[in-house]
Design an enzyme around this catalytic site. Sequence first.
Site, PDB file in Angstrom:
ATOM      1  N   GLU A   1     -22.416  -2.658 -39.787  1.00  0.00           N
ATOM      2  CA  GLU A   1     -23.791  -3.153 -39.558  1.00  0.00           C
ATOM      3  C   GLU A   1     -24.823  -2.061 -39.841  1.00  0.00           C
ATOM      4  O   GLU A   1     -24.777  -0.978 -39.248  1.00  0.00           O
ATOM      5  CB  GLU A   1     -23.923  -3.687 -38.122  1.00  0.00           C
ATOM      6  CG  GLU A   1     -25.215  -4.462 -37.945  1.00  0.00           C
ATOM      7  CD  GLU A   1     -25.322  -5.133 -36.572  1.00  0.00           C
ATOM      8  OE1 GLU A   1     -24.292  -5.600 -36.037  1.00  0.00           O
ATOM      9  OE2 GLU A   1     -26.440  -5.168 -36.051  1.00  0.00           O
TER      10      GLU A   1
ATOM     11  N   LYS B   1     -23.686  -7.503 -26.758  1.00  0.00           N
ATOM     12  CA  LYS B   1     -23.231  -7.366 -28.148  1.00  0.00           C
ATOM     13  C   LYS B   1     -23.820  -6.076 -28.729  1.00  0.00           C
ATOM     14  O   LYS B   1     -23.139  -5.332 -29.436  1.00  0.00           O
ATOM     15  CB  LYS B   1     -23.668  -8.593 -28.958  1.00  0.00           C
ATOM     16  CG  LYS B   1     -23.137  -8.647 -30.366  1.00  0.00           C
ATOM     17  CD  LYS B   1     -23.980  -7.907 -31.377  1.00  0.00           C
ATOM     18  CE  LYS B   1     -23.411  -8.050 -32.778  1.00  0.00           C
ATOM     19  NZ  LYS B   1     -24.042  -7.152 -33.752  1.00  0.00           N
TER      20      LYS B   1
ATOM     21  N   ASP C   1      -8.149   0.523 -29.363  1.00  0.00           N
ATOM     22  CA  ASP C   1      -7.995  -0.920 -29.544  1.00  0.00           C
ATOM     23  C   ASP C   1      -9.297  -1.615 -29.130  1.00  0.00           C
ATOM     24  O   ASP C   1      -9.533  -1.870 -27.944  1.00  0.00           O
ATOM     25  CB  ASP C   1      -6.802  -1.371 -28.675  1.00  0.00           C
ATOM     26  CG  ASP C   1      -6.511  -2.849 -28.778  1.00  0.00           C
ATOM     27  OD1 ASP C   1      -7.367  -3.599 -29.276  1.00  0.00           O
ATOM     28  OD2 ASP C   1      -5.419  -3.259 -28.342  1.00  0.00           O
TER      29      ASP C   1
ATOM     30  N   HIS D   1     -34.211  -2.850 -38.484  1.00  0.00           N
ATOM     31  CA  HIS D   1     -33.059  -3.595 -38.975  1.00  0.00           C
ATOM     32  C   HIS D   1     -33.155  -3.791 -40.485  1.00  0.00           C
ATOM     33  O   HIS D   1     -32.235  -3.501 -41.227  1.00  0.00           O
ATOM     34  CB  HIS D   1     -33.095  -4.966 -38.300  1.00  0.00           C
ATOM     35  CG  HIS D   1     -31.777  -5.447 -37.854  1.00  0.00           C
ATOM     36  ND1 HIS D   1     -31.130  -4.897 -36.779  1.00  0.00           N
ATOM     37  CD2 HIS D   1     -30.992  -6.432 -38.321  1.00  0.00           C
ATOM     38  CE1 HIS D   1     -29.997  -5.530 -36.607  1.00  0.00           C
ATOM     39  NE2 HIS D   1     -29.892  -6.455 -37.536  1.00  0.00           N
TER      40      HIS D   1
END
Length: 456
Positions: free
Chosen positions: A92, A286, A302, A399
């Site tokens: 991202e 998130k 993991d 962004h």
Amino acid sequence: MQLETNVMKKPIKGFSKLSKEGKIEWLVNEHFEKPEAARALLEEYWHTDEKKQQLHDDFIENTVTNYFLPFGVAPNFLINDELYTLPMAIEESSVVAAASKAAGFWLKRGGFKTEIVSTTKIGHVHFNYYGSVETLKTMFEAWKPMFFEETEELTANMRARGGGILSVELKDKTDVLENYFQIEARFETCDSMGANFINSCLEQFAQVMRADVMSRDISEEDKNLQVVMCILSNYTPECVVRAEVSCKVEELNDDKDVTPEEFATKFKRAVRIAEVEPYRATTHNKGIMNGIDAVIIATGNDFRAIEAASHTYASRNGQYTSLTHCTVEDGIFRFWIEIPLALGTVGGLTKLHPMVKLAHELLGHPNSETLMGIVAASGLAQNFGALRALVTTGIQKGHMKMHLFNILNQLEATTEERDAIVAHFTDKVPHHNLVVAKFCELRGIPVPRSDVKKDS
Ligand code: MEV
């Protein structure tokens, strides 16, 4: 029986037994319109060093190529007065930039302080029992010392490192599921994530239980015990780390167009909204996981286990809520995260994957507790960066700035065109359609119809 199907492709038997070349041969011919182009791409992503490629081939079954993710670094993380450069593997666009910016912000304000709350991991033997609960309790008292004795060989190394089995308990779960019981065991696994260790111990417990029940002179009903499964829990609410940043409200001065007081109030409100509103909490968390997963992947841990645990933890009081919290009291701004992180710094990929080894070296070979603090700081920084943008300029500015390069790559812009477009958008938000328009203007070509309408 042959199932009726309208799918033209044929299933394949024994695929895993084929050689790598054989697998690729089947794959490209069966699934691609241009087999040679697909084959060329798969081969292009192989490692040039055969030994390193073999390593990747052996990580999983049916490896046909490698999948690249960018490996970036976020410098200037001051954590417990030590300076770190964080390795981050993520696709991202804005994540590493946001982490670095937040790290730089807190570098000037005392950095991140972390604290290990606990490091215990839990696993279960899930079983059905149809006899009398009193008999089960009596048998459990006999099993308890046997669980420790019969796993001595398995636990020797871990005990030598200061870990091992901490406790075993019998849990009656028949109020939630008929005839359902558990052996719940707690473990300290030191610097390893401990999954293999825990699962091996649990399977040994099950052997002890089965053998003991069969050897007893009790009724057939009291002997009726069926082990369903033995497995660690990825929910680790007793393996928790806390990371915090704090400063005087007046020190929250920044290049943004708001006063420190307004910023603190709005920021705290944004966290509060995530605490009470699951729709927002999901996006908020998130954003935290953007920072956490990137370091977890880079350090060979993991991320699925960490994701699963963090979301269960975020729901532990019955409603999904924020993993971070904020107070503004007596002129002090305080922002913190509390999160379960069962991490390993030995075992697994840590000694195998060359980039994982490099990531550990970059961090100064942290032990698992230090890594827990680093990862928590990364999540907190990411959340700080996102909220700071959200409550001031909005998220799209930063962004889209980072996403600009993806758009330029899609357009296959030349170096000169890239430079010109990047310069053009230094003080503007590079929305997709604006970038395409500028690109077309530079090339002297009409804007494609699909991009005229696009609003992204
Ligand atoms: C995007 O990947 C993450 C954010 O949506 C997180 C947030 O809204 O807090 C920006």
